[in-house]
Design an enzyme around this catalytic site. Structure first.
Site, PDB file in Angstrom:
ATOM      1  N   ARG A 107       6.357  14.425   8.652  1.00  0.00           N
ATOM      2  CA  ARG A 107       6.860  13.049   8.821  1.00  0.00           C
ATOM      3  C   ARG A 107       8.108  13.171   9.681  1.00  0.00           C
ATOM      4  O   ARG A 107       9.096  13.811   9.282  1.00  0.00           O
ATOM      5  CB  ARG A 107       7.183  12.409   7.475  1.00  0.00           C
ATOM      6  CG  ARG A 107       8.013  11.138   7.637  1.00  0.00           C
ATOM      7  CD  ARG A 107       8.110  10.315   6.380  1.00  0.00           C
ATOM      8  NE  ARG A 107       6.851   9.664   6.086  1.00  0.00           N
ATOM      9  CZ  ARG A 107       6.730   8.611   5.266  1.00  0.00           C
ATOM     10  NH1 ARG A 107       7.782   8.112   4.657  1.00  0.00           N
ATOM     11  NH2 ARG A 107       5.559   8.058   5.045  1.00  0.00           N
ATOM     12  N   HIS A 134       0.866   5.978  11.844  1.00  0.00           N
ATOM     13  CA  HIS A 134       0.827   6.322  10.414  1.00  0.00           C
ATOM     14  C   HIS A 134      -0.649   6.373   9.992  1.00  0.00           C
ATOM     15  O   HIS A 134      -1.145   5.519   9.244  1.00  0.00           O
ATOM     16  CB  HIS A 134       1.596   5.261   9.616  1.00  0.00           C
ATOM     17  CG  HIS A 134       1.990   5.683   8.238  1.00  0.00           C
ATOM     18  ND1 HIS A 134       1.681   6.923   7.711  1.00  0.00           N
ATOM     19  CD2 HIS A 134       2.670   5.026   7.251  1.00  0.00           C
ATOM     20  CE1 HIS A 134       2.158   7.000   6.471  1.00  0.00           C
ATOM     21  NE2 HIS A 134       2.748   5.874   6.174  1.00  0.00           N
ATOM     22  N   GLN A 137      -1.949   6.326   6.237  1.00  0.00           N
ATOM     23  CA  GLN A 137      -1.807   4.993   5.668  1.00  0.00           C
ATOM     24  C   GLN A 137      -3.007   4.120   6.057  1.00  0.00           C
ATOM     25  O   GLN A 137      -3.607   3.446   5.208  1.00  0.00           O
ATOM     26  CB  GLN A 137      -0.509   4.348   6.169  1.00  0.00           C
ATOM     27  CG  GLN A 137      -0.284   2.957   5.640  1.00  0.00           C
ATOM     28  CD  GLN A 137       0.026   2.943   4.160  1.00  0.00           C
ATOM     29  OE1 GLN A 137       0.938   3.626   3.710  1.00  0.00           O
ATOM     30  NE2 GLN A 137      -0.725   2.183   3.391  1.00  0.00           N
ATOM     31  N   ASP A 229       4.404  -5.392   7.151  1.00  0.00           N
ATOM     32  CA  ASP A 229       5.235  -4.198   6.915  1.00  0.00           C
ATOM     33  C   ASP A 229       6.685  -4.606   7.189  1.00  0.00           C
ATOM     34  O   ASP A 229       6.942  -5.690   7.739  1.00  0.00           O
ATOM     35  CB  ASP A 229       4.779  -3.058   7.852  1.00  0.00           C
ATOM     36  CG  ASP A 229       5.555  -1.760   7.647  1.00  0.00           C
ATOM     37  OD1 ASP A 229       6.152  -1.582   6.553  1.00  0.00           O
ATOM     38  OD2 ASP A 229       5.567  -0.916   8.575  1.00  0.00           O
ATOM     39  N   CYS A 269       2.016  -1.719   3.249  1.00  0.00           N
ATOM     40  CA  CYS A 269       2.022  -0.267   3.025  1.00  0.00           C
ATOM     41  C   CYS A 269       3.085   0.147   2.016  1.00  0.00           C
ATOM     42  O   CYS A 269       3.001   1.230   1.458  1.00  0.00           O
ATOM     43  CB  CYS A 269       2.207   0.458   4.344  1.00  0.00           C
ATOM     44  SG  CYS A 269       3.746   0.047   5.167  1.00  0.00           S
ATOM     45  N   ARG A 297      -3.628   6.004  -1.392  1.00  0.00           N
ATOM     46  CA  ARG A 297      -3.050   7.095  -0.572  1.00  0.00           C
ATOM     47  C   ARG A 297      -3.455   8.443  -1.175  1.00  0.00           C
ATOM     48  O   ARG A 297      -3.796   9.384  -0.457  1.00  0.00           O
ATOM     49  CB  ARG A 297      -1.515   6.989  -0.533  1.00  0.00           C
ATOM     50  CG  ARG A 297      -0.954   5.744   0.146  1.00  0.00           C
ATOM     51  CD  ARG A 297      -1.228   5.708   1.635  1.00  0.00           C
ATOM     52  NE  ARG A 297      -0.785   6.919   2.321  1.00  0.00           N
ATOM     53  CZ  ARG A 297       0.475   7.167   2.702  1.00  0.00           C
ATOM     54  NH1 ARG A 297       1.408   6.265   2.521  1.00  0.00           N
ATOM     55  NH2 ARG A 297       0.802   8.291   3.321  1.00  0.00           N
TER      56      ARG A 297
HETATM   57  N1  NVA Z   1       7.110   1.090   9.410  1.00  0.00           N
HETATM   58  C1  NVA Z   1       7.715   1.740   8.259  1.00  0.00           C
HETATM   59  C2  NVA Z   1       6.667   2.311   7.375  1.00  0.00           C
HETATM   60  C3  NVA Z   1       7.172   2.991   6.139  1.00  0.00           C
HETATM   61  C4  NVA Z   1       6.080   3.595   5.310  1.00  0.00           C
HETATM   62  C5  NVA Z   1       8.680   2.798   8.746  1.00  0.00           C
HETATM   63  O1  NVA Z   1       8.365   3.515   9.686  1.00  0.00           O
HETATM   64  O2  NVA Z   1       9.774   2.898   8.185  1.00  0.00           O
HETATM   65  N1   CP Z   2       3.710   3.784   2.790  1.00  0.00           N
HETATM   66  C1   CP Z   2       4.403   4.928   2.863  1.00  0.00           C
HETATM   67  O1   CP Z   2       4.182   5.796   3.693  1.00  0.00           O
HETATM   68  O2   CP Z   2       5.380   5.059   1.905  1.00  0.00           O
HETATM   69  P1   CP Z   2       6.488   6.197   1.796  1.00  0.00           P
HETATM   70  O3   CP Z   2       7.476   5.980   2.911  1.00  0.00           O
HETATM   71  O4   CP Z   2       7.084   5.999   0.444  1.00  0.00           O
HETATM   72  O5   CP Z   2       5.826   7.547   1.933  1.00  0.00           O
END
Ligand code: NVA
Ligand code: CP
Length: 309
Positions: A107, A134, A137, A229, A269, A297
């Site tokens: 990540r 992502h 997801q 989101d 998400c 997930r």
């Molecule tokens: N768009 C959000 C998703 C978090 C799971 C981010 O990148 O922070």
């Molecule tokens: N939806 C998602 O990826 O959540 P987290 O940021 O908690 O992993």
């Protein structure tokens, strides 16, 4: 299983519709077996590294627990504690970790970093979220839609809000599965042209449609799924005030939900910012499937791990 073994999971668009369906079928089977308490030791003694440069609740815990269910082990690797945080190259990190691990999830911020890791690693690299995409997801989301609607082909998903990593992966995943996708975002916050082009190409092959608009009502018209989101993704914190102002007309609230199909489901998400991108009543209302979505997930990633590692 042969076709998926050893592959990276960086974007859903690297996979055919049949391969994505294979992952969905397998996730559903694993979920059923898990609910019945059947043993699932498909990856005995295998190890998954998980590099995190951003926070996570769902991704971290579902990957870690998923590996335990499969008889393997997952290592949480906080990027700031790795030598990568002190300047060791991604290339060397990839080559070293490939000699210890059977798979590596990352990540991070720049999607190019995940691609570079994959280029130099000999083990499958799984994208656990980049600024661009992502994919895990989106796969869990397809599983959730399939469970709640009994099909994917021909359904319409409306995404309302920031044209971000989650929107990008949904555009690709839905268009590939023959679903119609409509994205409503403010003018300068729409999905990237390169991703929209890929989605349009998928749509041409799989008989779906792709719409990108600034009009939330146009997007949700007759939608079977309304998805949103956060307006401020990880790494965009300093833009918070400006974004909250710009995104106000894109809130998923009862008025907007009333424009969709009566039996539309609400997806997010998570984490959610109640009162910003979605109202409390909608998120907690009878149409919301967000916690089933979060649970998926786990099941989806177990399928990805068991097929790839
Ligand atoms: N768009 C959000 C998703 C978090 C799971 C981010 O990148 O922070
Ligand atoms: N939806 C998602 O990826 O959540 P987290 O940021 O908690 O992993």
């Amino acid at each position: 299983m042969g076709g998926l073994r050893g592959r990276d999971f960086l974007t859903v668009n690297d996979f055919t519709q049949a391969e994505l369906q294979e992952l969905l079928d397998f996730a559903l089977l694993l979920k059923k077996d898990w609910q019945e308490g059947k043993p699932q030791l498909l990856l005995p003694g295998k190890t998954l590294g998980m590099i995190f440069q951003k926070a996570s609740t769902r991704t971290r815990v579902s990957f870690e627990v998923g590996m335990v269910h499969l008889g393997g082990y997952a290592l949480f690797l906080n990027a700031s504690d790795l030598q990568i945080g002190r300047g060791e190259s991604i290339r060397d990190t990839a080559r070293v970790l490939s000699r210890y691990l059977d798979g590596l999830m990352i990540r991070t911020f720049a999607h190019a970093d995940a691609l570079e890791l994959a280029e130099h690693a000999d083990i499958p690299i799984i994208n656990g979220l980049t600024d661009l995409l992502h994919p895990c997801q989106a796969m869990a989301d397809l599983l959730t839609i399939w469970e709640h609607k009994g099909r994917l082909q021909g359904l319409k998903l409306a995404y309302v809000g920031d044209g971000n990593n989650v929107a990008h992966s949904l555009l690709l995943a839905c268009s590939k599965m023959g679903m119609h996708v409509a994205v409503a975002s403010p003018r300068n916050y729409q999905p990237q042209a390169e991703i929209v082009t890929q989605a349009l190409e998928n749509a041409k092959v799989h008989g779906s449609t792709v719409l990108v608009t600034t009009n939330p009502k146009a997007a949700v018209e007759d939608a079977d799924i309304i998805y949103t989101d956060v307006w401020v993704s990880m790494g965009q914190e300093e833009e918070r005030e400006k974004r909250l102002e710009i995104f106000k007309p894109y809130q998923v609230n009862a008025d907007l939900v009333a424009e969709a199909a009566k039996d539309a489901v609400i997806m997010h998400c998570l984490p959610a910012h109640r009162g910003e991108e979605v109202t409390e009543d909608v998120l907690e209302g009878p149409q919301s499937v967000v916690f089933a979505q979060a649970e998926n997930r786990l099941h989806m990633q177990k399928a990805i791990l068991a097929k790839l590692l």
